[in-house]
Write an enzyme that holds these catalytic residues in place. Sequence first.
Site, PDB file in Angstrom:
ATOM      1  N   GLU A 147       0.970  -1.228  -0.024  1.00 44.98           N
ATOM      2  CA  GLU A 147      -0.082   0.179   0.083  1.00 44.98           C
ATOM      3  C   GLU A 147       0.941   1.375  -0.013  1.00 44.98           C
ATOM      4  O   GLU A 147       1.525   1.641   1.084  1.00 44.98           O
ATOM      5  CB  GLU A 147      -0.881   0.051   1.310  1.00 44.98           C
ATOM      6  N   GLU A 241     -12.043   2.750   4.883  1.00 44.60           N
ATOM      7  CA  GLU A 241     -11.049   3.098   5.939  1.00 44.60           C
ATOM      8  C   GLU A 241     -11.329   4.360   6.604  1.00 44.60           C
ATOM      9  O   GLU A 241     -11.486   5.204   5.944  1.00 44.60           O
ATOM     10  CB  GLU A 241      -9.928   2.929   5.477  1.00 44.60           C
TER      11      GLU A 241
HETATM   12 MN    MN Z   1      -5.032   2.471   3.979  1.00 43.65          MN
END
Ligand code: MN
Length: 287
Positions: A147, A241
């Site tokens: 990520e 998120e």
């Molecule tokens: Mn994230």
Amino acid sequence: MNKLGIHALVWTGGWSEAESERAIAATAELGFDLIEIPLLDPAKVDPPRTRRQLEAHGIAAATSLGLNFAADISSADPEVAARGEALLNDALAVTGEIGADYMGGVIYSALGKYPGPATEEGRRHCVRALARLAGRAKEIGVTLGLEPVNRYESNLINTGEQALEVIAATGADNIVVHLDSYHMNIEEGDLARAVETCARKLGYVHIGESHRGYLGSGTIDFPTLFGALARIGYAGPITFESFSSAVVDPNLSNVLAVWRNLWDDGEDLARHAKRFIETELEAARNA
Ligand code: MN
């Protein structure tokens, strides 16, 4: 189509029996398909119990973590790098034991602000450790995700293109790019182009607002992002998120600089996020 996921920190900062039960049950009640469980401290998760709870509610799981400055595979110090690899191996074992098939996040460096740029030696350590980890992940059917995060949270991978470079260097075929709208909004010049650049290797997507609160109440151009995801035919998980000082994980909240209260009611936030993502996906598919 895409599995819709939600990060566990919308529900709880801990993972006791009652906390994991509530988080997984709430995820199922709201109609999400997947819960993302943070593994910064893998020992906090009881794998058989978590697996039973997931199966009882019919919810899939993904896991995520960031390394720390004492355990960092991108360190030039071989001992620090070895501790990072040990932490990743522990997290990978838990990922397999709970029945998840994906482990992503900042698994390539510490999650935090570095005092200087990444070093060549550190990068070599990182690539070698990820290649070994990918081999072990493959044996248990787990895909790894890198990520890219903003410059204050890592010095190694801030863009999708940098993630592609590290993946190519490992030679592994079970490492994917994990894009996050919150970080893309800071580091990528063009949200659509970033998605298109990563298209072949894109395997996981985080949807977060520019301030990590309610979707649609910040500055991220979601129609452009979802439009690009539709154009490349992205069929992987899309996980919401969000972080607020209302729900705190001592391992995660401080390194993410979650200082402000952006919401109190995780259930209302989650319900809103699911509707928002579904509406955007539908609009993008029909465009
Ligand atoms: Mn994230």
